[in-house]
Design a protein around this motif. Structure first.
Motif, mmCIF file in Angstrom:
data_model
loop_
_atom_site.group_PDB
_atom_site.id
_atom_site.type_symbol
_atom_site.label_atom_id
_atom_site.label_comp_id
_atom_site.label_asym_id
_atom_site.label_seq_id
_atom_site.Cartn_x
_atom_site.Cartn_y
_atom_site.Cartn_z
ATOM 1 N N ILE A 98 6.073 -57.627 34.777
ATOM 2 C CA ILE A 98 6.145 -57.496 33.319
ATOM 3 C C ILE A 98 4.768 -57.769 32.722
ATOM 4 C CG2 ILE A 98 7.194 -58.449 31.207
ATOM 5 C CD1 ILE A 98 9.122 -56.833 32.983
ATOM 6 N N LYS A 99 4.092 -58.757 33.279
ATOM 7 C CA LYS A 99 2.761 -59.105 32.793
ATOM 8 C C LYS A 99 1.836 -57.894 32.868
ATOM 9 C CE LYS A 99 -0.373 -62.994 33.174
ATOM 10 N NZ LYS A 99 -0.002 -63.490 31.854
ATOM 11 N N ARG A 100 1.885 -57.186 33.987
ATOM 12 C CA ARG A 100 1.041 -56.004 34.130
ATOM 13 C C ARG A 100 1.480 -54.898 33.166
ATOM 14 N NH1 ARG A 100 1.911 -54.817 39.751
ATOM 15 N NH2 ARG A 100 2.657 -56.931 40.126
ATOM 16 N N ALA A 101 2.799 -54.760 33.011
ATOM 17 C CA ALA A 101 3.304 -53.695 32.134
ATOM 18 C C ALA A 101 2.878 -53.924 30.686
ATOM 19 C CB ALA A 101 4.827 -53.614 32.239
ATOM 20 N N ILE A 102 2.886 -55.183 30.218
ATOM 21 C CA ILE A 102 2.565 -55.387 28.802
ATOM 22 C C ILE A 102 1.085 -55.166 28.511
ATOM 23 C CG2 ILE A 102 4.541 -56.767 28.111
ATOM 24 C CD1 ILE A 102 3.203 -59.248 28.641
ATOM 25 N N ASN A 103 0.255 -55.184 29.557
ATOM 26 C CA ASN A 103 -1.151 -54.816 29.366
ATOM 27 C C ASN A 103 -1.287 -53.389 28.854
ATOM 28 O OD1 ASN A 103 -2.445 -57.157 30.055
ATOM 29 N ND2 ASN A 103 -2.450 -56.682 32.245
ATOM 30 N N ALA A 104 -0.301 -52.559 29.201
ATOM 31 C CA ALA A 104 -0.365 -51.151 28.815
ATOM 32 C C ALA A 104 0.246 -50.920 27.435
ATOM 33 C CB ALA A 104 0.352 -50.306 29.862
ATOM 34 N N LEU A 105 0.723 -51.986 26.782
ATOM 35 C CA LEU A 105 1.371 -51.817 25.476
ATOM 36 C C LEU A 105 0.537 -52.496 24.391
ATOM 37 C CD1 LEU A 105 5.066 -52.636 26.490
ATOM 38 C CD2 LEU A 105 4.170 -50.391 25.842
ATOM 39 N N ASP A 106 0.646 -51.952 23.175
ATOM 40 C CA ASP A 106 -0.037 -52.572 22.045
ATOM 41 C C ASP A 106 0.942 -53.544 21.389
ATOM 42 O OD1 ASP A 106 -1.585 -53.227 19.878
ATOM 43 O OD2 ASP A 106 -1.135 -51.372 18.787
ATOM 44 N N LEU A 107 0.956 -54.783 21.889
ATOM 45 C CA LEU A 107 1.952 -55.763 21.437
ATOM 46 C C LEU A 107 1.912 -55.994 19.927
ATOM 47 C CD1 LEU A 107 1.996 -58.621 24.130
ATOM 48 C CD2 LEU A 107 3.603 -56.723 23.817
ATOM 49 N N ALA A 108 0.713 -55.988 19.378
ATOM 50 C CA ALA A 108 0.577 -56.309 17.957
ATOM 51 C C ALA A 108 1.353 -55.329 17.077
ATOM 52 C CB ALA A 108 -0.894 -56.327 17.579
ATOM 53 N N SER A 109 1.528 -54.099 17.565
ATOM 54 C CA SER A 109 2.195 -53.098 16.733
ATOM 55 C C SER A 109 3.705 -53.047 16.994
ATOM 56 C CB SER A 109 1.594 -51.719 17.011
ATOM 57 O OG SER A 109 1.993 -51.285 18.297
ATOM 58 N N LEU A 110 4.203 -53.890 17.894
ATOM 59 C CA LEU A 110 5.613 -53.782 18.308
ATOM 60 C C LEU A 110 6.494 -54.872 17.700
ATOM 61 C CD1 LEU A 110 5.203 -53.017 22.124
ATOM 62 C CD2 LEU A 110 5.892 -51.411 20.320
ATOM 63 N N ASP A 111 7.785 -54.531 17.518
ATOM 64 C CA ASP A 111 8.785 -55.521 17.119
ATOM 65 C C ASP A 111 9.719 -55.857 18.279
ATOM 66 O OD1 ASP A 111 8.017 -55.466 14.311
ATOM 67 O OD2 ASP A 111 8.903 -53.448 14.299
#
Ligand SMILES: Nc1nc2c(ncn2[C@@H]2O[C@H](COP(=O)(O)OP(=O)(O)OP(=O)(O)O)[C@@H](O)[C@H]2O)c(=O)[nH]1
Ligand SMILES: [Mg+2]
Ligand SMILES: [Zn+2]
Ligand SMILES: [Zn+2]
Lengths: 229, 142
Positions: A98-111
């Protein structure tokens, strides 16, 4: 000579999960871990949930599969960011994946992030990923006796989705008995009958999820407020 | 089943702790497993037997301390033991209960030995034996 160790066996998983949790908190992202057998309707339920919530929230999906990108492509086709994790044979997701997967996501823009765990009723229950809630799906064709055989997953899920409800008349699924066993394992978990592919029942599930997301957000802003003061 | 991964974690933690103490080998590893985890003991034993050869824990015993499930009633504070099903307060029949034990999965302690497995007393008597053993000894030294 005896040496004391006293630490969790899944120490590394728990540690990385807490790091994920801290990232989710910092970005105010609600994370749902969806668990079920292969083919129970995880991807279909995610698509139906996206349709119900996308006007309200920015959503991303993490797809866990032993191999292939098929599910992530189904999600991306709807304009939703999707990261595929191939576990390469492992039967459950772990927090480092999961840690690696969230690197590929823009967390700041997500709910919200919805995680589709690997199809398995056993392993995912022992692995905390940093999520806010674990929810499980059972589909009608799997039979009402599953909670007897796989009690743990029913016991730890915050809610149970009963999918493929449109096929109820074809199978000898005893819904009252199912509900009674689930209740004996997990008295507070609601059961939501849905037909993910048709959309029936999704509304009640989505309302529950929205309430759960909002209470998590409220708790987060409370604890952030108290950190500041 | 992820017992292989569990055993790998157990071995990592044990070897690290034993090495820190300068131990030569591990003779016993003690773990606790809660009744509500998905760990199958036969699978754990199988993985342990398969994965320990060639490590410091070769020949070690894996001792499992089973921990039963128990909960506390949120309404009346009663603590009670239970199985996987029917988690209901025996006093008020309430079902809002907090789990106290049952989800443990921890490595508790290890038993270590300073003598390596291949340096058992019988191996120390090479001088009493003749030529062939001396060859083995010199071979091992290279
Ligand atoms: N009749 C009916 N079929 C459904 C329903 N939900 C899913 N299906 C079908 O069940 C099959 C599997 O659905 P998926 O959503 O791919 O299931 P999954 O759990 O994501 O499957 P894996 O990722 O392969 O483990 C597909 O053919 C779906 O069309 C439903 O509510 N009713
Ligand atoms: Mg899928
Ligand atoms: Zn597993
Ligand atoms: Zn009580």
């Amino acid at each position: 000579m005896e040496i004391d160790i006293s630490k969790p066996i899944l120490d590394r998983n728990e540690r990385l999960a807490s790091e994920n949790r801290a990232l989710f908190d910092a970005n105010d992202v609600f994370v749902l871990d969806l668990m079920a057998s292969p083919g129970a309707g995880k991807t279909s339920t995610i698509l139906a949930t996206i349709a119900a919530l996308r006007d309200r929230y920015n959503i991303a999906v993490i797809e866990g599969d032993i191999a292939s990108r098929v599910d992530a492509e189904k999600i991306s086709a709807h304009g939703i960011p999707a990261v595929q994790i191939n576990t390469g044979g492992a039967c459950h997701l772990e927090s480092d994946m999961i840690k690696r997967a969230i690197n590929a996501l823009d967390l700041a823009s997500l709910d919200i992030i919805i995680i589709e765990n690997v199809g398995n009723l056993v392993c995912p229950t022992d692995f905390y990923l940093g999520e806010d809630a674990k929810v499980m799906i059972l589909s009608i064709p799997e039979g009402h006796d599953k909670p007897y055989k796989y009690p743990n997953i029913f016991a730890i899920a915050e809610a149970v989705i009963l999918n493929k409800y449109d096929t109820l008349s074809v199978f000898d699924f005893d819904e009252p008995e199912f509900r009674q066993v689930v209740h004996s394992l997990n008295p507070t978990a609601p059961v939501f009958p849905v037909s993910a592919t048709k959309g029936d029942g999704i509304d009640a599930w989505a309302q529950w999820l929205i309430a759960r997301i909002e209470s998590a957000k409220a708790a987060r802003s409370l604890s952030k407020g108290s950190d500041v003061s | 089943m992820h017992e292989m991964g569990i055993v790998a974690s157990i071995l990592d933690a044990s070897v690290e702790a034993a090495s820190k103490q300068g131990a030569a080998r591990i003779t016993e590893i003690k773990i606790s497993v809660g009744e509500l985890t998905e760990i199958q003991e036969f699978a754990l034993d199988f993985a342990f037997t398969a994965m320990t050869p060639g490590t410091m824990a070769e020949g070690a015993i894996l001792t499992v301390n089973h921990i039963g499930a128990s909960s506390r009633c949120v309404s009346c504070d009663v603590e009670f033991e239970h199985g996987r099903f029917e988690i209901v307060c025996p006093k008020c029949s309430g079902f809002l209960c907090e789990l106290i034990t049952g989800r443990e999965l921890s490595i508790d302690s290890i038993e270590i030995d300073d003598a390596p497995l291949d340096a058992k007393p019988t191996d120390g008597d090479e001088t009493n034996e003749d030529g062939s053993n001396a060859d083995t000894a010199s071979g091992a030294g290279e």
